[in-house]
Design a protein around this motif. Structure first.
Motif, PDB file in Angstrom:
ATOM      1  N   ALA A 112       3.087  -3.279  -0.187  1.00 34.45           N
ATOM      2  CA  ALA A 112       3.876  -4.512  -0.311  1.00 34.45           C
ATOM      3  C   ALA A 112       5.322  -4.192  -0.667  1.00 34.45           C
ATOM      4  CB  ALA A 112       3.247  -5.419  -1.369  1.00 34.45           C
ATOM      5  N   HIS A 113       5.521  -3.217  -1.529  1.00 30.41           N
ATOM      6  CA  HIS A 113       6.879  -2.826  -1.920  1.00 30.41           C
ATOM      7  C   HIS A 113       7.641  -2.275  -0.717  1.00 30.41           C
ATOM      8  CE1 HIS A 113      10.070  -1.429  -4.567  1.00 30.41           C
ATOM      9  NE2 HIS A 113      10.022  -0.265  -3.949  1.00 30.41           N
ATOM     10  N   ASP A 114       7.016  -1.407   0.043  1.00 31.72           N
ATOM     11  CA  ASP A 114       7.659  -0.846   1.235  1.00 31.72           C
ATOM     12  C   ASP A 114       7.950  -1.933   2.268  1.00 31.72           C
ATOM     13  OD1 ASP A 114       7.570   1.640   0.090  1.00 31.72           O
ATOM     14  OD2 ASP A 114       5.821   2.323   1.239  1.00 31.72           O
ATOM     15  N   PHE A 115       7.020  -2.849   2.445  1.00 33.58           N
ATOM     16  CA  PHE A 115       7.227  -3.957   3.388  1.00 33.58           C
ATOM     17  C   PHE A 115       8.400  -4.823   2.943  1.00 33.58           C
ATOM     18  CE2 PHE A 115       6.093  -8.186   5.121  1.00 33.58           C
ATOM     19  CZ  PHE A 115       6.100  -7.857   6.462  1.00 33.58           C
ATOM     20  N   ASN A 116       8.500  -5.069   1.661  1.00 38.26           N
ATOM     21  CA  ASN A 116       9.622  -5.847   1.128  1.00 38.26           C
ATOM     22  C   ASN A 116      10.940  -5.117   1.387  1.00 38.26           C
ATOM     23  OD1 ASN A 116      10.922  -7.962  -0.245  1.00 38.26           O
ATOM     24  ND2 ASN A 116      10.862  -6.816  -2.159  1.00 38.26           N
ATOM     25  N   ASN A 117      10.962  -3.812   1.227  1.00 34.23           N
ATOM     26  CA  ASN A 117      12.172  -3.044   1.512  1.00 34.23           C
ATOM     27  C   ASN A 117      12.573  -3.163   2.977  1.00 34.23           C
ATOM     28  OD1 ASN A 117      12.368  -2.198  -1.126  1.00 34.23           O
ATOM     29  ND2 ASN A 117      11.414  -0.214  -0.750  1.00 34.23           N
ATOM     30  N   LEU A 137      11.833  -5.665   5.023  1.00 37.47           N
ATOM     31  CA  LEU A 137      12.324  -7.034   5.243  1.00 37.47           C
ATOM     32  C   LEU A 137      13.736  -7.209   4.698  1.00 37.47           C
ATOM     33  CD1 LEU A 137       9.224  -9.283   4.481  1.00 37.47           C
ATOM     34  CD2 LEU A 137      10.242  -8.743   6.699  1.00 37.47           C
ATOM     35  N   THR A 138      14.036  -6.565   3.588  1.00 33.81           N
ATOM     36  CA  THR A 138      15.384  -6.645   3.018  1.00 33.81           C
ATOM     37  C   THR A 138      16.399  -6.053   3.985  1.00 33.81           C
ATOM     38  OG1 THR A 138      14.491  -6.499   0.782  1.00 33.81           O
ATOM     39  CG2 THR A 138      16.819  -5.980   1.055  1.00 33.81           C
ATOM     40  N   THR A 182      16.768  -8.550   6.993  1.00 32.64           N
ATOM     41  CA  THR A 182      17.565  -9.739   6.657  1.00 32.64           C
ATOM     42  C   THR A 182      19.020  -9.361   6.409  1.00 32.64           C
ATOM     43  OG1 THR A 182      16.913  -9.567   4.326  1.00 32.64           O
ATOM     44  CG2 THR A 182      15.628 -11.056   5.714  1.00 32.64           C
TER      45      THR A 182
END
Length: 87
Positions: free
Chosen positions: A56-61, A63-64, A67
């Protein structure tokens, strides 16, 4: 020996106590085995949770970054449309 004087042996209290102690030890062994299995299962669940948190942390990175590029592209497009046109 005369058969009339022979006594029939019956299980003694001590005999039953030994069986009760053995049953208790078997029960404790089973309890320990069940607790060990529960502990192993808890360790597995903790490892899966840690892995999921990392994903989840890597996926959030990712997506950041996406965006960020999207916003930069929007800002660049606005500037281009606001710039005076040369003929």
């Amino acid at each position: 020996m005369d058969s009339s004087k022979r006594k029939c042996r019956s299980p003694t209290k001590n005999f039953y106590q030994h069986w009760a102690a053995l049953g208790s030890q078997i029960g404790q062994f089973i309890d320990k085995q069940q607790l060990a299995e529960q502990f192993r299962q808890a360790q597995k669940m903790e490892a899966i949770g840690t892995l999921a948190g990392g994903v989840a942390h890597d996926f959030n990175n990712i997506l950041t970054v996406i965006t960020g590029y999207n916003r930069a592209d929007d800002d660049h497009g606005r500037r281009r449309s606001q710039a005076p046109r040369m003929r």
